[in-house]
Design a protein around this motif. Structure first.
Motif, PDB file in Angstrom:
ATOM      1  N   ILE A 101       0.908 -49.510  84.854  1.00 46.15           N
ATOM      2  CA  ILE A 101       0.881 -49.622  83.403  1.00 46.15           C
ATOM      3  C   ILE A 101       0.047 -50.825  82.970  1.00 46.15           C
ATOM      4  CG2 ILE A 101       2.276 -49.988  81.332  1.00 46.15           C
ATOM      5  CD1 ILE A 101       2.524 -47.194  82.572  1.00 46.15           C
ATOM      6  N   ASP A 102       0.149 -51.925  83.716  1.00 48.24           N
ATOM      7  CA  ASP A 102      -0.656 -53.111  83.396  1.00 48.24           C
ATOM      8  C   ASP A 102      -2.146 -52.818  83.571  1.00 48.24           C
ATOM      9  OD1 ASP A 102      -0.952 -56.030  82.844  1.00 48.24           O
ATOM     10  OD2 ASP A 102      -1.730 -56.037  84.894  1.00 48.24           O
TER      11      ASP A 102
ATOM     12  N   ARG B 108      -5.631 -39.857  82.103  1.00 39.48           N
ATOM     13  CA  ARG B 108      -4.992 -40.512  83.245  1.00 39.48           C
ATOM     14  C   ARG B 108      -3.922 -41.484  82.782  1.00 39.48           C
ATOM     15  NH1 ARG B 108      -6.428 -40.677  88.234  1.00 39.48           N
ATOM     16  NH2 ARG B 108      -6.352 -38.427  87.804  1.00 39.48           N
ATOM     17  N   MET B 109      -4.174 -42.206  81.702  1.00 39.44           N
ATOM     18  CA  MET B 109      -3.160 -43.119  81.188  1.00 39.44           C
ATOM     19  C   MET B 109      -1.932 -42.345  80.700  1.00 39.44           C
ATOM     20  SD  MET B 109      -5.352 -46.124  79.236  1.00 39.44           S
ATOM     21  CE  MET B 109      -6.423 -45.035  78.283  1.00 39.44           C
ATOM     22  N   GLN B 110      -2.164 -41.193  80.090  1.00 36.01           N
ATOM     23  CA  GLN B 110      -1.052 -40.355  79.650  1.00 36.01           C
ATOM     24  C   GLN B 110      -0.255 -39.838  80.842  1.00 36.01           C
ATOM     25  OE1 GLN B 110      -3.376 -37.553  77.412  1.00 36.01           O
ATOM     26  NE2 GLN B 110      -3.013 -38.575  75.454  1.00 36.01           N
ATOM     27  N   GLU B 111      -0.944 -39.418  81.892  1.00 36.37           N
ATOM     28  CA  GLU B 111      -0.272 -38.942  83.108  1.00 36.37           C
ATOM     29  C   GLU B 111       0.654 -40.016  83.666  1.00 36.37           C
ATOM     30  OE1 GLU B 111      -2.784 -37.491  86.199  1.00 36.37           O
ATOM     31  OE2 GLU B 111      -4.065 -36.364  84.820  1.00 36.37           O
ATOM     32  N   ASN B 112       0.103 -41.216  83.823  1.00 38.00           N
ATOM     33  CA  ASN B 112       0.873 -42.301  84.426  1.00 38.00           C
ATOM     34  C   ASN B 112       2.110 -42.624  83.600  1.00 38.00           C
ATOM     35  OD1 ASN B 112      -1.051 -42.513  86.482  1.00 38.00           O
ATOM     36  ND2 ASN B 112      -2.208 -44.096  85.407  1.00 38.00           N
ATOM     37  N   SER B 113       1.943 -42.664  82.278  1.00 43.37           N
ATOM     38  CA  SER B 113       3.071 -42.970  81.403  1.00 43.37           C
ATOM     39  C   SER B 113       4.145 -41.891  81.468  1.00 43.37           C
ATOM     40  CB  SER B 113       2.568 -43.126  79.962  1.00 43.37           C
ATOM     41  OG  SER B 113       3.632 -43.428  79.085  1.00 43.37           O
ATOM     42  N   LEU B 114       3.721 -40.640  81.487  1.00 39.29           N
ATOM     43  CA  LEU B 114       4.678 -39.538  81.526  1.00 39.29           C
ATOM     44  C   LEU B 114       5.437 -39.497  82.853  1.00 39.29           C
ATOM     45  CD1 LEU B 114       2.613 -36.748  79.744  1.00 39.29           C
ATOM     46  CD2 LEU B 114       4.769 -37.733  78.944  1.00 39.29           C
ATOM     47  N   ILE B 115       4.780 -39.847  83.952  1.00 40.51           N
ATOM     48  CA  ILE B 115       5.463 -39.869  85.246  1.00 40.51           C
ATOM     49  C   ILE B 115       6.581 -40.911  85.236  1.00 40.51           C
ATOM     50  CG2 ILE B 115       5.187 -40.505  87.681  1.00 40.51           C
ATOM     51  CD1 ILE B 115       2.452 -39.102  87.583  1.00 40.51           C
TER      52      ILE B 115
ATOM     53  N   VAL C 220      10.627 -40.016  85.744  1.00 42.33           N
ATOM     54  CA  VAL C 220      11.553 -40.655  86.680  1.00 42.33           C
ATOM     55  C   VAL C 220      12.736 -41.250  85.930  1.00 42.33           C
ATOM     56  CG1 VAL C 220      11.834 -42.587  88.284  1.00 42.33           C
ATOM     57  CG2 VAL C 220       9.839 -41.081  88.474  1.00 42.33           C
ATOM     58  N   GLN C 221      12.475 -41.869  84.786  1.00 42.15           N
ATOM     59  CA  GLN C 221      13.546 -42.470  84.000  1.00 42.15           C
ATOM     60  C   GLN C 221      14.568 -41.418  83.585  1.00 42.15           C
ATOM     61  OE1 GLN C 221      14.183 -45.604  83.359  1.00 42.15           O
ATOM     62  NE2 GLN C 221      15.886 -45.289  81.922  1.00 42.15           N
ATOM     63  N   GLN C 222      14.090 -40.270  83.131  1.00 36.99           N
ATOM     64  CA  GLN C 222      15.009 -39.210  82.729  1.00 36.99           C
ATOM     65  C   GLN C 222      15.794 -38.669  83.917  1.00 36.99           C
ATOM     66  OE1 GLN C 222      13.591 -36.143  80.086  1.00 36.99           O
ATOM     67  NE2 GLN C 222      12.077 -37.493  79.149  1.00 36.99           N
TER      68      GLN C 222
ATOM     69  N   GLN D 215       5.186 -45.069  77.574  1.00 34.48           N
ATOM     70  CA  GLN D 215       5.162 -44.783  76.147  1.00 34.48           C
ATOM     71  C   GLN D 215       4.752 -43.336  75.895  1.00 34.48           C
ATOM     72  OE1 GLN D 215       6.212 -47.058  73.865  1.00 34.48           O
ATOM     73  NE2 GLN D 215       6.727 -48.248  75.696  1.00 34.48           N
ATOM     74  N   PRO D 216       5.321 -42.686  74.857  1.00 33.85           N
ATOM     75  CA  PRO D 216       4.881 -41.325  74.510  1.00 33.85           C
ATOM     76  C   PRO D 216       3.379 -41.317  74.247  1.00 33.85           C
ATOM     77  CG  PRO D 216       6.872 -41.895  73.314  1.00 33.85           C
ATOM     78  CD  PRO D 216       6.411 -43.153  73.997  1.00 33.85           C
TER      79      PRO D 216
END
Length: 253
Positions: free
Chosen positions: A155-156, A182-189, A193-195, A242-243
């Protein structure tokens, strides 16, 4: 002739057992419960990003995975795959499969599935069921820190990627789209995991409650303590995805 047949039978039995053993070894990759070698590759978990973005109507990035992004996906998979989701005979053969993200409309979370599987599977004693529950919870606790340490790095780096795009000369629309994807992919992954962790805590608690009323045991206190520890970690993750671009990502079930 009968004597000759009796002499041949033990030989044939030995040959068949040897062949069967070789087939099992080949299918399992040599280790029980592990994915067979033919299924392994550096990008074997790349599909996680495409599944996550596709489930919310976004396109996946065509960029190659960085080492950090590949590690994020490798660490995410065992936390996404539901515990006890592989039948014992499939584990022997190294069963591996892709899974739907929690944002698929038809996916409904069943918090009782883990507990029912744990209780229904044959065990030598109720203590072994408690032991299995404790092991599953402890595995999640052990995986928690490495995954989120990886998520923090990814994320950083994505924040730096986002800031640098304004300064890239002659940035093509395709390059920008792939970088954003790619940034969206990483955030959604990370959200995925959190869910899954939140769902696991709920499943573990349901399973422990049923074990306690069916077969009370002192091991229940250890299980409850570990579930509480996992719940505390899950409620306060060190980083959250983040969404994507203001989209509201909703979990079904």
């Amino acid at each position: 002739m009968p004597d000759a047949i009796r002499q041949i039978r033990p030989f044939l039995s030995a040959v068949l057992l040897t062949l069967l053993g070789a087939m099992l070894a080949a299918c399992s990759g040599g280790d029980f419960g592990r994915t067979r070698e033919s299924m392994r590759s550096d990008d074997m978990h790349r599909w996680l990003g495409a599944e996550a973005t596709g489930s919310v109507g976004l396109k996946p990035s065509q960029f190659q995975l960085t080492d950090e992004e590949r590690q994020l996906r490798d660490l995410a998979y065992p936390m996404i795959e539901p515990p006890l989701s592989r039948p014992a005979w499939k584990s022997v053969f190294g069963d591996y499969k892709a899974m739907p993200s929690p944002w698929r409309q038809k996916i409904v979370f069943d918090r009782t599935m883990y507990g029912r599987t744990l209780i229904d599977e044959p065990h030598r004693s109720h203590s072994s069921r408690y032991a299995q529950l404790i092991e599953d919870v402890r595995n999640d606790i052990t995986r928690f820190e490495p995954f989120f340490a990886s998520a923090i790095r990814v994320i950083d780096l994505d924040r730096k990627r986002d800031a640098s795009m304004a300064r890239v000369s002659a940035l093509s629309p395709k390059e920008k789209d792939d970088a954003v994807a790619r940034m969206q992919e990483n955030s959604l992954i990370v959200q995925w995991v959190q869910q899954c962790l939140e769902q696991r805590v709920s499943s573990y608690r349901w399973a422990l409650e049923r074990l306690v009323i069916q077969a009370p045991d002192g091991m229940a206190a250890d299980a409850d303590r570990l579930i509480g520890e996992l719940a505390a970690q899950t409620a306060n993750p060190p980083v959250q995805g983040q969404p994507p671009y203001g989209r509201a990502v909703v979990s079904k079930g």
